[in-house]
Design a protein around this motif. Sequence first.
Motif, PDB file in Angstrom:
ATOM      1  N   UNK A   1       0.839  -1.197   0.000  1.00 20.03           N
ATOM      2  CA  UNK A   1       0.000   0.000   0.000  1.00 20.03           C
ATOM      3  C   UNK A   1       0.877   1.251   0.000  1.00 20.03           C
ATOM      4  N   UNK A   2       1.953   1.239   0.781  1.00 24.25           N
ATOM      5  CA  UNK A   2       2.888   2.377   0.791  1.00 24.25           C
ATOM      6  C   UNK A   2       3.523   2.565  -0.581  1.00 24.25           C
ATOM      7  N   UNK A   3       3.912   1.444  -1.215  1.00 26.48           N
ATOM      8  CA  UNK A   3       4.504   1.531  -2.552  1.00 26.48           C
ATOM      9  C   UNK A   3       3.500   2.105  -3.551  1.00 26.48           C
ATOM     10  N   UNK A   4       2.252   1.673  -3.461  1.00 26.34           N
ATOM     11  CA  UNK A   4       1.207   2.191  -4.352  1.00 26.34           C
ATOM     12  C   UNK A   4       1.064   3.710  -4.184  1.00 26.34           C
ATOM     13  N   UNK A   5       0.988   4.149  -2.935  1.00 24.12           N
ATOM     14  CA  UNK A   5       0.831   5.584  -2.683  1.00 24.12           C
ATOM     15  C   UNK A   5       2.033   6.382  -3.174  1.00 24.12           C
ATOM     16  N   UNK A   6       3.255   5.851  -2.978  1.00 23.10           N
ATOM     17  CA  UNK A   6       4.459   6.543  -3.442  1.00 23.10           C
ATOM     18  C   UNK A   6       4.514   6.611  -4.974  1.00 23.10           C
ATOM     19  N   UNK A   7       4.178   5.518  -5.638  1.00 22.52           N
ATOM     20  CA  UNK A   7       4.222   5.503  -7.107  1.00 22.52           C
ATOM     21  C   UNK A   7       3.175   6.456  -7.674  1.00 22.52           C
ATOM     22  N   UNK A   8       1.961   6.410  -7.163  1.00 19.13           N
ATOM     23  CA  UNK A   8       0.915   7.295  -7.671  1.00 19.13           C
ATOM     24  C   UNK A   8       1.252   8.756  -7.358  1.00 19.13           C
ATOM     25  N   UNK A   9       1.717   9.023  -6.145  1.00 17.29           N
ATOM     26  CA  UNK A   9       2.100  10.398  -5.781  1.00 17.29           C
ATOM     27  C   UNK A   9       3.275  10.891  -6.601  1.00 17.29           C
ATOM     28  N   UNK A  10       4.288  10.050  -6.772  1.00 15.62           N
ATOM     29  CA  UNK A  10       5.447  10.432  -7.586  1.00 15.62           C
ATOM     30  C   UNK A  10       5.075  10.635  -9.042  1.00 15.62           C
ATOM     31  N   UNK A  11       4.207   9.762  -9.558  1.00 15.51           N
ATOM     32  CA  UNK A  11       3.760   9.916 -10.949  1.00 15.51           C
ATOM     33  C   UNK A  11       2.968  11.197 -11.150  1.00 15.51           C
TER      34      UNK A  11
ATOM     35  N   UNK B   1       3.986  -4.537 -10.033  1.00 14.58           N
ATOM     36  CA  UNK B   1       5.062  -5.306  -9.422  1.00 14.58           C
ATOM     37  C   UNK B   1       5.137  -5.100  -7.912  1.00 14.58           C
ATOM     38  N   UNK B   2       5.034  -3.857  -7.454  1.00 16.24           N
ATOM     39  CA  UNK B   2       5.233  -3.555  -6.033  1.00 16.24           C
ATOM     40  C   UNK B   2       3.959  -3.609  -5.186  1.00 16.24           C
ATOM     41  N   UNK B   3       2.788  -3.471  -5.800  1.00 12.36           N
ATOM     42  CA  UNK B   3       1.551  -3.420  -5.018  1.00 12.36           C
ATOM     43  C   UNK B   3       0.586  -4.548  -5.369  1.00 12.36           C
ATOM     44  N   UNK B   4       0.282  -4.704  -6.630  1.00 11.25           N
ATOM     45  CA  UNK B   4      -0.732  -5.684  -7.023  1.00 11.25           C
ATOM     46  C   UNK B   4      -0.277  -7.129  -6.787  1.00 11.25           C
ATOM     47  N   UNK B   5       0.945  -7.459  -7.170  1.00  7.42           N
ATOM     48  CA  UNK B   5       1.448  -8.836  -6.992  1.00  7.42           C
ATOM     49  C   UNK B   5       1.468  -9.263  -5.514  1.00  7.42           C
ATOM     50  N   UNK B   6       1.974  -8.427  -4.584  1.00  8.45           N
ATOM     51  CA  UNK B   6       1.926  -8.836  -3.181  1.00  8.45           C
ATOM     52  C   UNK B   6       0.504  -8.983  -2.627  1.00  8.45           C
ATOM     53  N   UNK B   7      -0.427  -8.148  -3.086  1.00  9.54           N
ATOM     54  CA  UNK B   7      -1.812  -8.265  -2.623  1.00  9.54           C
ATOM     55  C   UNK B   7      -2.421  -9.576  -3.121  1.00  9.54           C
ATOM     56  N   UNK B   8      -2.160  -9.926  -4.363  1.00 13.79           N
ATOM     57  CA  UNK B   8      -2.669 -11.196  -4.893  1.00 13.79           C
ATOM     58  C   UNK B   8      -2.015 -12.370  -4.169  1.00 13.79           C
ATOM     59  N   UNK B   9      -0.718 -12.265  -3.904  1.00 17.18           N
ATOM     60  CA  UNK B   9      -0.014 -13.319  -3.155  1.00 17.18           C
ATOM     61  C   UNK B   9      -0.615 -13.474  -1.758  1.00 17.18           C
TER      62      UNK B   9
END
Length: 176
Positions: A29-39, A69-77
């Motif tokens: 979730x942190x990675x998702x927020x950082x990627x979206x915020x950075x983008x 890679x950083x958010x969706x894959x770990x959530x599915x795992x």
Amino acid sequence: MAYPDDLLSPSEHVVIHKHPHWKMLLLPVSAFLLVVGGGAYLAALVSDLSWASVAWISIAVVGSVLVAWLALAPVIRWRTTHFIVTSDRVMYREGVLKRTGLDIPLTRINSVRFEHSLLDRVLGCGTLIIESASDEPLEFDDIPGVERVHSMLYREINDNPEDDFQPEDRVSDGRA
């Protein structure tokens, strides 16, 4: 039939079915927020440039790959990892494309113990350690409510009706 009911024998029933603790989702979730915020920040920086549309497409592609890679894959795992205690066995299943599983019959379990750090105690999770007939103990990390799972598993192991003390048997044998 729902998972894991389709894996059970006719006389078997599910006692506990858990996914790993939600703390495993903090990093994705942190990675998702950082990627979206950075983008979004980068998209705002390049908005005044003449080649902004190419930059936006590039940012979107790189951001999508990073999110997958950083958010969706770990959530599915996390969602496809199951720790299950039934009336007959302990089952552990994990994986999406490469699925692995482990079954331990309750009759083969020698001891059950748990460990949790201070942070695990605050979050309500821990590591469940099962010693069975195998060489090394099996550790299951990030089990939510590990103390409750430990006691339920111990109860299932020791609730064999054939092992229960029955005083009427002693009387009928003449040893009373």
